[in-house]
Design a protein around this motif. Structure first.
Motif, mmCIF file in Angstrom:
data_model
loop_
_atom_site.group_PDB
_atom_site.id
_atom_site.type_symbol
_atom_site.label_atom_id
_atom_site.label_comp_id
_atom_site.label_asym_id
_atom_site.label_seq_id
_atom_site.Cartn_x
_atom_site.Cartn_y
_atom_site.Cartn_z
ATOM 1 N N ARG B 25 29.823 26.662 41.277
ATOM 2 C CA ARG B 25 29.531 27.871 40.511
ATOM 3 C C ARG B 25 29.407 29.072 41.433
ATOM 4 O O ARG B 25 29.833 30.179 41.101
ATOM 5 C CB ARG B 25 28.229 27.645 39.749
ATOM 6 C CG ARG B 25 28.187 28.463 38.512
ATOM 7 C CD ARG B 25 27.497 27.793 37.365
ATOM 8 N NE ARG B 25 27.328 28.811 36.332
ATOM 9 C CZ ARG B 25 26.202 29.074 35.712
ATOM 10 N NH1 ARG B 25 25.128 28.377 36.006
ATOM 11 N NH2 ARG B 25 26.134 30.004 34.790
ATOM 12 N N ARG B 29 31.602 32.403 41.405
ATOM 13 C CA ARG B 29 31.005 33.744 41.343
ATOM 14 C C ARG B 29 31.590 34.626 42.410
ATOM 15 O O ARG B 29 31.880 35.788 42.186
ATOM 16 C CB ARG B 29 29.506 33.627 41.565
ATOM 17 C CG ARG B 29 28.782 33.141 40.354
ATOM 18 C CD ARG B 29 27.501 33.891 40.195
ATOM 19 N NE ARG B 29 27.733 35.276 39.901
ATOM 20 C CZ ARG B 29 26.766 36.131 39.687
ATOM 21 N NH1 ARG B 29 25.520 35.736 39.769
ATOM 22 N NH2 ARG B 29 27.016 37.376 39.393
ATOM 23 N N ALA B 32 35.052 35.543 41.461
ATOM 24 C CA ALA B 32 35.230 36.158 40.142
ATOM 25 C C ALA B 32 35.773 37.582 40.214
ATOM 26 O O ALA B 32 36.744 37.905 39.549
ATOM 27 C CB ALA B 32 33.917 36.121 39.365
ATOM 28 N N PRO B 33 35.150 38.473 41.011
ATOM 29 C CA PRO B 33 35.654 39.847 41.016
ATOM 30 C C PRO B 33 37.113 39.927 41.423
ATOM 31 O O PRO B 33 37.878 40.712 40.861
ATOM 32 C CB PRO B 33 34.757 40.582 41.997
ATOM 33 C CG PRO B 33 34.035 39.532 42.761
ATOM 34 C CD PRO B 33 33.978 38.335 41.914
ATOM 35 N N TYR B 34 37.502 39.130 42.416
ATOM 36 C CA TYR B 34 38.904 39.209 42.846
ATOM 37 C C TYR B 34 39.829 38.750 41.736
ATOM 38 O O TYR B 34 40.893 39.296 41.510
ATOM 39 C CB TYR B 34 39.120 38.364 44.100
ATOM 40 C CG TYR B 34 38.333 38.872 45.267
ATOM 41 C CD1 TYR B 34 37.182 38.205 45.675
ATOM 42 C CD2 TYR B 34 38.705 40.028 45.952
ATOM 43 C CE1 TYR B 34 36.431 38.677 46.735
ATOM 44 C CE2 TYR B 34 37.965 40.500 46.999
ATOM 45 C CZ TYR B 34 36.822 39.827 47.402
ATOM 46 O OH TYR B 34 36.084 40.294 48.428
ATOM 47 N N LEU B 36 39.216 38.951 38.600
ATOM 48 C CA LEU B 36 39.258 39.980 37.558
ATOM 49 C C LEU B 36 40.201 41.108 37.947
ATOM 50 O O LEU B 36 40.865 41.698 37.102
ATOM 51 C CB LEU B 36 37.856 40.542 37.325
ATOM 52 C CG LEU B 36 36.856 39.595 36.639
ATOM 53 C CD1 LEU B 36 35.479 40.218 36.624
ATOM 54 C CD2 LEU B 36 37.316 39.296 35.233
ATOM 55 N N LEU B 37 40.238 41.383 39.241
ATOM 56 C CA LEU B 37 41.065 42.513 39.691
ATOM 57 C C LEU B 37 42.538 42.158 39.808
ATOM 58 O O LEU B 37 43.393 43.031 39.784
ATOM 59 C CB LEU B 37 40.585 42.977 41.072
ATOM 60 C CG LEU B 37 39.366 43.877 41.110
ATOM 61 C CD1 LEU B 37 39.007 44.157 42.557
ATOM 62 C CD2 LEU B 37 39.654 45.174 40.393
ATOM 63 N N PRO B 39 45.117 40.740 38.002
ATOM 64 C CA PRO B 39 46.232 41.132 37.130
ATOM 65 C C PRO B 39 46.592 42.612 37.256
ATOM 66 O O PRO B 39 47.764 42.963 37.428
ATOM 67 C CB PRO B 39 45.726 40.814 35.723
ATOM 68 C CG PRO B 39 44.568 39.921 35.902
ATOM 69 C CD PRO B 39 43.981 40.203 37.226
ATOM 70 N N ALA B 40 45.550 43.461 37.189
ATOM 71 C CA ALA B 40 45.836 44.899 37.250
ATOM 72 C C ALA B 40 46.477 45.263 38.584
ATOM 73 O O ALA B 40 47.462 46.004 38.636
ATOM 74 C CB ALA B 40 44.553 45.695 37.038
#
Lengths: 429, 321, 295
Positions: B25, B29, B32-34, B36-37, B39-40
């Motif tokens: 986990r 975590r 996670a931010p990478y 999320l970033l 696709p854009a």
């Protein structure tokens, strides 16, 4: 969870399929199809000529497809440049005859043998010049436009002119009388001449024996500051300021003079044959169809008796880009399009066809015959590869405005312009 | 505040619920931010990465039509940049662009703020009308908006000329709006600001609706003036949004192209050059792509300099506790 | 002290106060001002629509015809009859819907990362986002064309979608991040206390809260994609792939532009955006009222 992924993927694929099939991009240059870029003027003005060429081509090459893509003047060159860079140029492209020199000098066009093309021995001189570079031919003349004076017969009659003037002094007299009679209305112009209509200004220069630029020993020199050119521009200035209330910063397309003419704000203007219908186009021009009865046209008289003011022979050529993959098919389509049949249709639409043989096509049409006659005295821009950069820099237009608004004297304005022209024409390519 | 509210609960417990988390986990975590970033960033990089590199490379080459046809530029080092910096047209254009940008941004933000505040005060039907009007203005394609404005200031039949003459402002019959650069620029700036206001006003209004109504009422009951309320309560809360819209306005207005290009009928005189127009004319009209690229690179560098301040602000604001 | 819900529609929950005459007069004054602003802003748009309904003679008139007294639909039929109108509408809709939906999803995710996480390279990414917006579009026409051509995306709607996404994303990410920053951390915490994952908290709690932000950015994405001209003019070669804006531009630059049909075409081009706004107009109120309880 799994079903959700599957649904998502299916959705994405479903969306992608129409998006990609909605394009026609894959009908690119295969062995059995060609892509042709023509200007929207063809689509609006003479679609029958295009259709005729395509059907002739198809009967010659039964399996082949012709993909005509109409372009607008303001974006076609960017698109062409981008396509050259990427290597996916069309197989046939139409360019303005003042734009071809640059592309010919850069090697963007395929050299052709003129004698293989219909009517090549009778191609109009001014157009042929725009297709020749370093002794080779790179494109085919397509059509040209000549300018003549379109006028209100009833207004002329009201000041005692029963027929069109044949000399420049008569022209001046009529206009003076018109201004005297109707000029108190501040919207009225006897001769509507937009300030940035440099074609007319340069016509005066040529009529007085001047030249825009000359080439000596491989170097170009701007010659608008020669005494003859200055005399011509001075005459132009005098005439315009006396007879025209048009804007001094707009050119001949913003607005087309036919619009104020239709509203009674002008007794005459210089324009191309295809501007005639704009006057009584009920949607754009706002004059009823009956207005045509009051209209007439005549070639603008030149300085010397018996001559006309030389008209700018603007027009278009069609050529084959050097990176086309279907050069022989392209050549066949061009032969069909610039052959006598299509060219006659183009001429009937209000233009000058590419061959002197066809100059008589409109002789019996009173609204188009004067334009063909006017073409007998014509001029064209210097055949320098960088000429189109002079046009793009708008320096001739700004020169005209400066002269007409008295911001600069004719001598000053022409001196600056000539220096800029010299610099631009000689710039390393 | 009732003691049962989540906010109350949070104020009692530590800001971070410190619990040992299983390794998987924790890794998730961290990444996670990478994720999320990704696709854009992928989309942006795919389309812009190579072109940006190409742009900079072009600026160091001589690349005219001749080179374009042969797909090969001529490396000339910094000659393009030297040529630009020695050209007076460049400096005049730069100055003009800065001035026009400043005027446009100030006018846009001030007027949009006023309109956003007005929106908050209106009866709902007027608010709906005004918002719809703003949206319609914003929705009007730029190409069309410019032709409508050109038509309104038309030399022969423009309604602006007729109205101004009738209102007695002066003799505007046959007034040539573009003849004098000052009057021409006032038309262009009005056009830009008119088109820019809706977006800023609506964004500011959206932000205003998130301002707590209680705070405002408490302050006004305590006797604070409207200006004080705006300055001390609303403005600080809206600061992130202001930073966004102001920096965006600067970036967009500095790059303005369409309005100038089309209202001068694609033939602007040097009096009407702004950086984007100058770069475009150099690249596409005289086919000097190397030179045009150099101008574009200079444009970007200048904007980067201008927005350093805002970037720092943004980053400061963005610190997550 | 009254305790209205934070973020509730301001119109519905005014404090209960006796409406004095002064307040009423002030109300009218404010409304009148609002109407005046509306009239001034909308005039050019009104002029466009009015011209679309006027016959040619009323358009080119010595005295402006303020209200079309002889309205006609012929301009609209001329515009629609012009080739490729419906095709352009379809193309524009496909491109725009794709851009809006994809950009919202991608931007929300990216904005989450930037606003709610600390990670290595965050500052660099923020700077990059801002920097990308500073690049002038028309300087990149040829390089972008080259890239798309290599990927066989020239003259395809998907190529347009990708290009528009690139130009819409930075702004959308940045704006959503701004809205996300405005939401207090306690709310996520509250959701996590209830046992949901952090991501679940994001979606359930934050998404509705930044409703206005989503609306604003989707409008922005819609309009950018709908109105873009320069890139489309270079990337689209075939007439049946053109967007409505290109169709309109062709109208303007053709010889002898007739103002009536042009304005009619322009009105039709602007219509879908307005409809889009009307459609999401209710969402704004929804986003506001469904906001979390604040204290």
């Amino acid at each position: 969870m799994r079903t959700r992924i599957i649904t998502a993927v299916a959705l994405a694929v479903a969306l992608a399929i129409p998006a990609s099939t909605a394009s026609g991009g894959t009908t690119r240059a295969s062995a059995s199809s060609i892509t042709v870029w023509l200007m929207s003027d063809a689509q609006n003005g003479w679609p029958a000529a295009v259709a005729n060429a395509t059907s002739q081509f198809k009967s010659q090459h039964p399996g082949a497809d012709v993909n005509i893509q109409y372009q607008s003047w303001d974006s076609v060159l960017q698109k062409f440049d981008a396509s050259i860079a990427a290597g996916d140029t069309p197989d046939v492209i139409e360019l303005g005859n003042s734009q071809t020199a640059k592309y010919m000098a850069a090697g963007a066009f395929q050299a052709i043998k003129a004698k293989n093309y219909p009517n090549s021995s009778t191609w109009l001189g001014g157009l042929k010049q725009s297709c020749t570079y370093a002794g080779k031919t790179y494109c085919v003349p397509y059509y040209a436009g000549a300018r003549a004076v379109i006028y209100r017969k009833d207004l002329y009659r009201s000041v005692g002119a029963r027929s069109a003037p044949k000399t420049y002094s008569k022209f001046l007299t009529i206009n003076k009388k018109l201004m005297k009679k109707y000029g108190r209305n501040s919207n009225f112009s006897a001769f509507y001449e937009p300030g940035q209509n440099w074609y007319v200004a340069m016509s005066f220069v040529i009529d007085y024996g001047g030249k825009i630029a000359v080439q000596k020993g491989g170097k170009w020199k701007g010659t608008l500051n020669s005494p003859q050119a200055i005399a011509g521009l001075t005459a132009f200035k005098k005439m315009t300021l006396a007879f025209s209330r048009a804007s001094k910063t707009n050119d001949e397309a913003h607005p087309y003079p036919s619009i104020p003419f239709a509203k009674g704000r002008a007794a005459s203007f210089i324009g191309n044959g295809w501007e005639w219908p704009y006057v009584f186009n009920p949607k754009g021009g706002a004059a009823p169809a009956s207005f045509a009865k009051k209209m007439g046209a005549y070639p603008m008289p030149g300085r010397r008796a018996g001559t006309f003011l030389p008209t700018f022979l603007g027009g278009s050529d069609v050529g084959i880009p050097s990176s086309s993959k279907n050069k022989s098919l392209a050549a066949d389509w061009i032969k069909a399009f610039t052959g006598t049949a299509s060219e006659t249709m183009i001429a009937k639409a209000g233009n000058i066809a590419n061959s002197t043989k066809l100059l008589g096509v409109n002789a019996k049409n009173p609204s188009l015959a004067p334009f063909a006659r006017a073409a007998t005295y014509s001029w064209f821009v210097p055949s320098a590869p960088n000429w189109v950069n002079v046009e793009s820099s708008n320096l001739l237009k700004t020169m005209c405005t400066a002269i007409l608004t008295n911001r600069k004297s004719v001598a000053q304005a022409t001196a600056t312009a000539s220096a800029s022209i010299t610099k631009i024409l000689n710039a390393k390519s | 505040m009732s003691s049962r509210s989540p906010a109350a609960a949070a104020s009692v417990a530590p800001p971070y619920l410190r619990r040992r988390r299983p390794l998987g986990r924790r890794l998730r975590r961290a990444f996670a931010p990478y994720g999320l970033l990704l696709p854009a960033s992928a989309v942006i990089a795919a389309v812009l990465a190579y072109p940006l590199y190409y742009l900079v490379r072009l600026s160091f080459q001589h690349y005219g039509l001749f080179q374009l046809v042969r797909h090969k530029g001529e490396a000339i080092g910094t000659a393009n940049y030297t040529e630009i910096f020695h050209d007076s047209v460049f400096w005049h254009t730069l100055l003009r662009t800065v001035a026009v940008t400043a005027v446009c941004v100030v006018l846009t933000v001030v007027l949009a703020t006023l309109i956003a505040l007005l929106l908050a005060e209106l009866s709902s039907w007027v608010r709906l009308l005004l918002t719809a009007g703003l949206i319609f203005v914003w929705a009007t394609p730029v190409v069309v908006a410019i032709s409508v404005w050109s038509w309104m200031i038309d030399f022969e039949f423009g309604v602006a000329n007729w109205t101004l003459t009738k209102l007695g402002v002066g003799k505007f019959n046959h007034h040539d709006w573009l003849a004098n650069p000052w009057s021409g620029w006032s038309v262009i700036i009005s056009l830009i600001v008119w088109g820019a206001i809706p977006f800023v006003a609506i964004t500011l209004y959206a932000g205003l609706t998130q301002v707590s109504r209680e705070l405002v009422e408490a302050a006004s009951i305590d006797g604070a003036s409207r200006w004080r309320i705006f300055r001390d309560i609303t403005l600080p809360l809206l600061k992130p949004i202001y930073v966004i819209v102001i920096s965006l306005s600067i970036i967009w207005d500095f790059q303005v192209f369409n309005q100038v290009w089309l209202i001068t009928n694609t033939t602007p005189s040097p009096d009407y050059y702004v950086m984007a127009v100058y770069s475009y004319v150099t690249s596409f009209k005289i086919s000097e792509y190397g030179l045009g690229s150099a101008i574009a690179v200079v444009m970007v560098a200048i904007m980067a300099l201008i927005s350093v301040f805002y970037v720092r602000q943004m980053v400061k604001l963005g610190d997550v506790e | 002290m009254s305790a209205p819900l934070a973020g509730a529609p301001l119109a519905g929950l005014r404090p209960v106060r006796r409406r004095s005459r002064r307040t009423r007069a002030r109300r009218w004054g404010v409304d009148a001002l609002g109407l005046l602003v509306f009239l001034v802003m909308i005039f050019p748009v009104y002029w466009m629509v009015a011209t679309a309904f006027k016959p040619g003679g009323d358009i080119i008139a010595n005295t402006p015809v303020w209200f079309p007294t002889h309205p006609t639909l012929s301009n609209f039929s001329d515009a629609i009859d012009r080739p490729y109108f419906w095709t352009s509408v379809r193309n524009s809709l496909i491109v725009v819907v794709s851009v809006v939906v994809i950009s919202l999803v991608l931007a929300f995710l990216a904005a989450l990362a930037l606003a709610k996480f600390r990670f290595y390279g965050r500052k660099a990414f923020i700077v990059l986002i801002i920097a990308v917006q500073m690049v002038p579009l028309n300087a990149l026409i040829i390089p972008i064309y080259l890239v798309l051509s290599k990927a066989h995306q020239v003259d395809k709607l998907s190529g347009l979608v990708i290009t528009y996404l690139t130009f819409v994303l930075p702004f959308t990410i940045w704006t959503l991040r701004g809205f996300l920053l405005g939401v207090p951390r306690e709310l996520e915490e509250a959701a996590q206390v209830d046992g949901s994952t952090r991501f679940g908290a994001f979606v359930r709690i934050l998404l509705p809260l930044i409703g206005p932000g989503l609306v604003a950015t989707s409008i922005f994405a819609f309009i950018q994609a709908w109105n873009e001209y320069l890139m489309a003019s270079v990337l689209v070669h075939s007439a049946h792939n053109q967007t409505l804006t290109l169709w309109l531009a062709g109208f303007i630059t053709d010889r002898g532009t007739a103002w009536g049909p042009l304005m009619a075409g322009a009105t039709l081009t602007a219509l879908p955006v307005v409809l889009f706004f009307v459609a999401i107009q209710r969402r704004i109120a929804f986003g506001l009222t469904s906001g979390a309880v604040r204290g």
